[in-house]
Motif scaffolding. Sequence first.
Motif, PDB file in Angstrom:
ATOM      1  N   ARG A  99      -4.099   6.588  -2.759  1.00 46.84           N
ATOM      2  CA  ARG A  99      -4.524   5.256  -2.309  1.00 46.84           C
ATOM      3  C   ARG A  99      -4.017   4.135  -3.225  1.00 46.84           C
ATOM      4  O   ARG A  99      -4.225   2.961  -2.933  1.00 46.84           O
ATOM      5  N   GLN A 100      -3.386   4.484  -4.319  1.00 42.43           N
ATOM      6  CA  GLN A 100      -2.979   3.456  -5.275  1.00 42.43           C
ATOM      7  C   GLN A 100      -1.914   2.530  -4.697  1.00 42.43           C
ATOM      8  O   GLN A 100      -1.031   2.958  -3.945  1.00 42.43           O
ATOM      9  N   LEU A 101      -2.015   1.257  -5.055  1.00 43.83           N
ATOM     10  CA  LEU A 101      -1.052   0.258  -4.617  1.00 43.83           C
ATOM     11  C   LEU A 101       0.249   0.414  -5.392  1.00 43.83           C
ATOM     12  O   LEU A 101       0.251   0.830  -6.549  1.00 43.83           O
ATOM     13  N   GLN A 102       1.346   0.066  -4.728  1.00 47.55           N
ATOM     14  CA  GLN A 102       2.674   0.320  -5.296  1.00 47.55           C
ATOM     15  C   GLN A 102       3.417  -0.989  -5.558  1.00 47.55           C
ATOM     16  O   GLN A 102       3.464  -1.871  -4.688  1.00 47.55           O
ATOM     17  N   ARG A 126       0.826  -1.218   0.000  1.00 46.97           N
ATOM     18  CA  ARG A 126       0.000   0.000   0.000  1.00 46.97           C
ATOM     19  C   ARG A 126       0.854   1.258   0.000  1.00 46.97           C
ATOM     20  O   ARG A 126       0.367   2.341  -0.342  1.00 46.97           O
ATOM     21  N   LEU A 147      -8.629   4.208  -8.218  1.00 48.21           N
ATOM     22  CA  LEU A 147      -8.231   4.732  -6.917  1.00 48.21           C
ATOM     23  C   LEU A 147      -7.622   6.127  -7.050  1.00 48.21           C
ATOM     24  O   LEU A 147      -6.965   6.441  -8.048  1.00 48.21           O
ATOM     25  N   ASN A 194      -5.559   0.039 -10.087  1.00 47.53           N
ATOM     26  CA  ASN A 194      -5.226   1.385  -9.606  1.00 47.53           C
ATOM     27  C   ASN A 194      -5.999   2.483 -10.314  1.00 47.53           C
ATOM     28  O   ASN A 194      -6.107   3.606  -9.787  1.00 47.53           O
ATOM     29  N   GLN A 195      -6.548   2.205 -11.495  1.00 44.88           N
ATOM     30  CA  GLN A 195      -7.255   3.238 -12.255  1.00 44.88           C
ATOM     31  C   GLN A 195      -8.425   3.827 -11.472  1.00 44.88           C
ATOM     32  O   GLN A 195      -8.775   4.991 -11.651  1.00 44.88           O
ATOM     33  N   LEU A 244      -2.496  -4.955 -11.733  1.00 43.05           N
ATOM     34  CA  LEU A 244      -2.214  -3.879 -10.786  1.00 43.05           C
ATOM     35  C   LEU A 244      -2.563  -2.527 -11.393  1.00 43.05           C
ATOM     36  O   LEU A 244      -3.221  -1.689 -10.751  1.00 43.05           O
ATOM     37  N   ASP A 245      -2.129  -2.288 -12.626  1.00 42.11           N
ATOM     38  CA  ASP A 245      -2.404  -1.007 -13.287  1.00 42.11           C
ATOM     39  C   ASP A 245      -3.912  -0.799 -13.448  1.00 42.11           C
ATOM     40  O   ASP A 245      -4.420   0.308 -13.245  1.00 42.11           O
ATOM     41  N   LEU A 280      -5.595  -3.705  -0.057  1.00 40.64           N
ATOM     42  CA  LEU A 280      -6.076  -2.330   0.117  1.00 40.64           C
ATOM     43  C   LEU A 280      -6.743  -2.165   1.473  1.00 40.64           C
ATOM     44  O   LEU A 280      -6.638  -1.103   2.102  1.00 40.64           O
TER      45      LEU A 280
END
Length: 245
Positions: free
Chosen positions: A193-196, A115, A189, A186-187, A182-183, A168
């Motif tokens: 807050r986007q995951l890394q 996160r 969020l 994340n769209q 993942l990409d 999350l």
Amino acid sequence: MRLALGALLWISLSVTAVAAPLRFVVPDSWAMPMVQLERGQPIQGILHDVMVSLATQVGVPAEFHVLPRARVQSAMEHGEVDVRCYAAQSWLPNQSGDYIWSIPLWTQPDVLISRHEPLTPVVPASLPRQTIGTVLGYSYPTLQPLFDSGHLLREDARNQDQVLEKLLAGRYRYAVSNQWTLDWFNQRLLPERQLQGVAVLQEQSVGCYVRNDPDVPVQRILRTLLRMKMSGEIDDIIRLYVGKP
């Protein structure tokens, strides 16, 4: 009259043979942008579009069999389905049966995600003992020795989306995902807050394999996949969903 009936029967059998569907197996663990399932059937996504285009160019209907991940290989071995896509030979070291593989069609990294962006590089072997979010039945070669030793623990979810939702929500500190999923996740969020992605675990080339059966147009399928890859069609489908191949 008998000749006419015989001719009609031959035509009917020929049409039935030509129209026999190409049966694709779809693991229910896939998530967008690979596949979106609705009422138990795929309706869109990179793999959905590739499989539909493949069947169309081969000249037969596409038929999708959505199965739990653990049932996929068994369905291939028992002749319930004809084609499995988005697979690597290294995932199936004990594969039985007669299959023919396509050329590699995709290359996707598996990424360790969190996160929060770390202050220093993350090395999985250096992490303290903890649970990692994973997908039931998925193979993670880089992490497997750490799972085997008990240094890290798997917490399996049914599909990739559930893994990311749990991360999350703070169920665990780290999880594994492919980069496209993942990409896509994340769209929706906000940036904060986007995951890394914190470490690339492995990168594998994947393709499709076909059951080598006289009733399956194996060579036509493989030639069509080769043409779709060489012409750029598969990369164009990827761009529709993720903007880059």
